[in-house]
Design a protein around this motif. Structure first.
Motif, PDB file in Angstrom:
ATOM      1  N   LEU A  71       1.058   9.445  -4.057  1.00 19.50           N
ATOM      2  CA  LEU A  71      -0.257   8.699  -4.973  1.00 19.50           C
ATOM      3  C   LEU A  71      -1.069   8.152  -3.657  1.00 19.50           C
ATOM      4  O   LEU A  71      -2.315   8.305  -3.746  1.00 19.50           O
ATOM      5  CB  LEU A  71       0.097   7.532  -5.698  1.00 19.50           C
ATOM      6  CG  LEU A  71      -0.970   6.796  -6.256  1.00 19.50           C
ATOM      7  CD1 LEU A  71      -1.986   7.636  -7.042  1.00 19.50           C
ATOM      8  CD2 LEU A  71      -0.269   5.739  -7.096  1.00 19.50           C
ATOM      9  N   ARG A  72      -0.421   7.501  -2.335  1.00 24.50           N
ATOM     10  CA  ARG A  72      -1.286   6.957  -1.500  1.00 24.50           C
ATOM     11  C   ARG A  72      -2.081   7.955  -0.580  1.00 24.50           C
ATOM     12  O   ARG A  72      -3.249   8.056  -0.369  1.00 24.50           O
ATOM     13  CB  ARG A  72      -0.295   6.261  -0.411  1.00 24.50           C
ATOM     14  CG  ARG A  72       0.201   5.251  -0.901  1.00 24.50           C
ATOM     15  CD  ARG A  72       1.129   4.406   0.007  1.00 24.50           C
ATOM     16  NE  ARG A  72       0.662   4.319   1.325  1.00 24.50           N
ATOM     17  CZ  ARG A  72       1.140   4.839   2.410  1.00 24.50           C
ATOM     18  NH1 ARG A  72       2.212   5.452   2.335  1.00 24.50           N
ATOM     19  NH2 ARG A  72       0.684   4.589   3.679  1.00 24.50           N
ATOM     20  N   SER A  73      -1.421   9.428  -0.582  1.00 21.50           N
ATOM     21  CA  SER A  73      -1.874  10.397   0.199  1.00 21.50           C
ATOM     22  C   SER A  73      -3.367  10.985  -0.782  1.00 21.50           C
ATOM     23  O   SER A  73      -4.514  11.102   0.147  1.00 21.50           O
ATOM     24  CB  SER A  73      -1.009  11.718   0.287  1.00 21.50           C
ATOM     25  OG  SER A  73       0.010  10.976   1.136  1.00 21.50           O
ATOM     26  N   VAL A  74      -2.997  10.973  -2.125  1.00 23.50           N
ATOM     27  CA  VAL A  74      -4.417  11.438  -2.783  1.00 23.50           C
ATOM     28  C   VAL A  74      -5.381  10.429  -2.758  1.00 23.50           C
ATOM     29  O   VAL A  74      -6.652  10.830  -2.795  1.00 23.50           O
ATOM     30  CB  VAL A  74      -3.801  11.583  -4.286  1.00 23.50           C
ATOM     31  CG1 VAL A  74      -4.988  11.844  -5.158  1.00 23.50           C
ATOM     32  CG2 VAL A  74      -2.801  12.860  -4.255  1.00 23.50           C
ATOM     33  N   LEU A  75      -5.040   9.080  -2.888  1.00 23.52           N
ATOM     34  CA  LEU A  75      -6.077   8.017  -2.687  1.00 23.52           C
ATOM     35  C   LEU A  75      -6.809   8.238  -1.465  1.00 23.52           C
ATOM     36  O   LEU A  75      -8.170   8.163  -1.411  1.00 23.52           O
ATOM     37  CB  LEU A  75      -5.424   6.858  -2.810  1.00 23.52           C
ATOM     38  CG  LEU A  75      -4.929   6.216  -4.383  1.00 23.52           C
ATOM     39  CD1 LEU A  75      -4.132   5.071  -4.107  1.00 23.52           C
ATOM     40  CD2 LEU A  75      -6.214   6.009  -5.314  1.00 23.52           C
ATOM     41  N   LEU A  76      -6.023   8.226  -0.215  1.00 20.01           N
ATOM     42  CA  LEU A  76      -6.759   8.339   1.007  1.00 20.01           C
ATOM     43  C   LEU A  76      -7.728   9.631   1.074  1.00 20.01           C
ATOM     44  O   LEU A  76      -9.042   9.480   1.745  1.00 20.01           O
ATOM     45  CB  LEU A  76      -5.856   8.269   2.094  1.00 20.01           C
ATOM     46  CG  LEU A  76      -6.351   8.179   3.503  1.00 20.01           C
ATOM     47  CD1 LEU A  76      -6.959   6.521   3.727  1.00 20.01           C
ATOM     48  CD2 LEU A  76      -5.229   7.808   4.339  1.00 20.01           C
ATOM     49  N   ALA A 102      -8.965   0.278  -1.179  1.00 23.48           N
ATOM     50  CA  ALA A 102      -8.419  -1.247  -1.459  1.00 23.48           C
ATOM     51  C   ALA A 102      -7.035  -0.555  -2.056  1.00 23.48           C
ATOM     52  O   ALA A 102      -5.944  -1.282  -1.771  1.00 23.48           O
ATOM     53  CB  ALA A 102      -9.217  -1.676  -2.409  1.00 23.48           C
ATOM     54  N   LEU A 103      -7.049   0.143  -3.077  1.00 26.38           N
ATOM     55  CA  LEU A 103      -5.774   0.759  -3.730  1.00 26.38           C
ATOM     56  C   LEU A 103      -4.685   1.165  -2.675  1.00 26.38           C
ATOM     57  O   LEU A 103      -3.618   0.788  -2.868  1.00 26.38           O
ATOM     58  CB  LEU A 103      -6.095   1.508  -4.900  1.00 26.38           C
ATOM     59  CG  LEU A 103      -6.655   1.273  -6.180  1.00 26.38           C
ATOM     60  CD1 LEU A 103      -6.958   2.432  -7.087  1.00 26.38           C
ATOM     61  CD2 LEU A 103      -5.582   0.108  -6.736  1.00 26.38           C
ATOM     62  N   TYR A 104      -5.271   2.113  -1.968  1.00 25.02           N
ATOM     63  CA  TYR A 104      -4.400   2.522  -1.060  1.00 25.02           C
ATOM     64  C   TYR A 104      -3.719   1.333  -0.038  1.00 25.02           C
ATOM     65  O   TYR A 104      -2.655   1.733   0.340  1.00 25.02           O
ATOM     66  CB  TYR A 104      -5.177   3.525  -0.071  1.00 25.02           C
ATOM     67  CG  TYR A 104      -4.547   4.005   1.287  1.00 25.02           C
ATOM     68  CD1 TYR A 104      -3.512   5.080   1.354  1.00 25.02           C
ATOM     69  CD2 TYR A 104      -4.738   3.515   2.298  1.00 25.02           C
ATOM     70  CE1 TYR A 104      -2.845   5.343   2.427  1.00 25.02           C
ATOM     71  CE2 TYR A 104      -4.072   3.868   3.784  1.00 25.02           C
ATOM     72  CZ  TYR A 104      -3.142   4.652   3.427  1.00 25.02           C
ATOM     73  OH  TYR A 104      -2.267   5.226   4.559  1.00 25.02           O
ATOM     74  N   SER A 105      -4.601   0.527   0.337  1.00 29.79           N
ATOM     75  CA  SER A 105      -3.948  -0.403   1.085  1.00 29.79           C
ATOM     76  C   SER A 105      -3.005  -1.317   0.656  1.00 29.79           C
ATOM     77  O   SER A 105      -1.896  -1.663   1.304  1.00 29.79           O
ATOM     78  CB  SER A 105      -5.281  -1.522   1.682  1.00 29.79           C
ATOM     79  OG  SER A 105      -5.971  -0.699   2.354  1.00 29.79           O
ATOM     80  N   VAL A 106      -3.120  -1.633  -0.930  1.00 31.54           N
ATOM     81  CA  VAL A 106      -2.240  -2.479  -1.432  1.00 31.54           C
ATOM     82  C   VAL A 106      -0.797  -1.695  -1.768  1.00 31.54           C
ATOM     83  O   VAL A 106       0.239  -2.176  -1.701  1.00 31.54           O
ATOM     84  CB  VAL A 106      -2.888  -2.960  -2.852  1.00 31.54           C
ATOM     85  CG1 VAL A 106      -1.850  -3.802  -3.776  1.00 31.54           C
ATOM     86  CG2 VAL A 106      -4.057  -4.040  -2.442  1.00 31.54           C
ATOM     87  N   LEU A 107      -0.985  -0.361  -2.009  1.00 26.03           N
ATOM     88  CA  LEU A 107       0.079   0.306  -2.431  1.00 26.03           C
ATOM     89  C   LEU A 107       0.991   0.468  -0.628  1.00 26.03           C
ATOM     90  O   LEU A 107       2.134   0.610  -1.036  1.00 26.03           O
ATOM     91  CB  LEU A 107      -0.047   1.603  -2.558  1.00 26.03           C
ATOM     92  CG  LEU A 107      -0.517   1.735  -4.301  1.00 26.03           C
ATOM     93  CD1 LEU A 107      -0.925   3.180  -4.678  1.00 26.03           C
ATOM     94  CD2 LEU A 107       0.794   1.587  -4.968  1.00 26.03           C
TER      95      LEU A 107
END
Length: 195
Positions: free
Chosen positions: A19-24, A107-112
């Motif tokens: 999920l982090r990868s997709v967000l980034l 921001a979502l990536y950073s929090v995750l």
């Protein structure tokens, strides 16, 4: 790690890393598209809301206590960036939604990222998004591939090395401090990019 490379990349949080990868990847695509639509200054001005979003998400997602002083510091940083950049009317167009969406995704990536570095060693949080992101971006970018000048390869290598180092340092900082404390420092980007 002494246990070997497999142990170094082992993660119980692979879905979170995916999920982090997709967000980034989505964030990078949106911000680049935004820059092409409203320019670098206007795009960066809109994206500068990112630390505020991280502070806002850190409370409910991470359970971090957010003081009014932290809100004030991040808000002052945002105002400072806007005063320095003096964005034009481009920030009030539909295309401004692109860097705004990118800011939300980052921001979502950073929090995750902070969430994953709390529960396991830093290296898997560094390794998996890089590998997954490279696969995703290769798939997205291959149709648009253009040849590079040989002279640019050295610049690209330096850029890649600095990017990896900065990413590693951010991950290490998430191990030590709250996300809401780390990201207000990102307003220093403006100082460094203006050098």
């Amino acid at each position: 790690r002494p246990e070997g490379p497999r142990a170094a990349v082992r993660s119980s949080r692979l879905p979170a890393h995916l999920l982090r990868s997709v967000l980034l990847v989505a964030e990078i695509c949106l911000i680049v598209w935004g820059y092409t639509q409203i320019g670098l200054i206007n795009g960066f001005a809109v994206f500068s809301v990112c630390p505020l979003l991280i502070v806002a998400l850190s409370g409910p997602v991470l359970g971090e206590a957010i003081s009014w002083q932290r809100w004030a510091a991040v808000g002052a940083g945002l105002v400072g960036v806007l005063v320095i950049l003096r964005p034009g009317m481009g920030v009030f167009s539909w295309a401004a939604l692109l860097p705004l969406g990118a800011a939300f995704l980052f921001a979502l990536y950073s929090v995750l990222t902070r969430l994953t570095t709390r529960e396991e060693p830093t290296f898997p949080a560094f390794f998996w998004p890089g590998v997954i992101g490279a696969v995703l971006m290769t798939g997205l970018g291959l149709p648009y591939l253009t040849p590079m000048l040989p002279a640019d390869i050295a610049f690209l290598a330096v850029y890649c090395a600095l990017s990896m180092l900065s990413h590693w340092l951010v991950l290490k900082s998430y191990e030590q401090v709250e996300a809401a404390r780390v990201h207000p420092v990102s307003y220093l980007q403006l100082a460094f990019t203006s050098l």
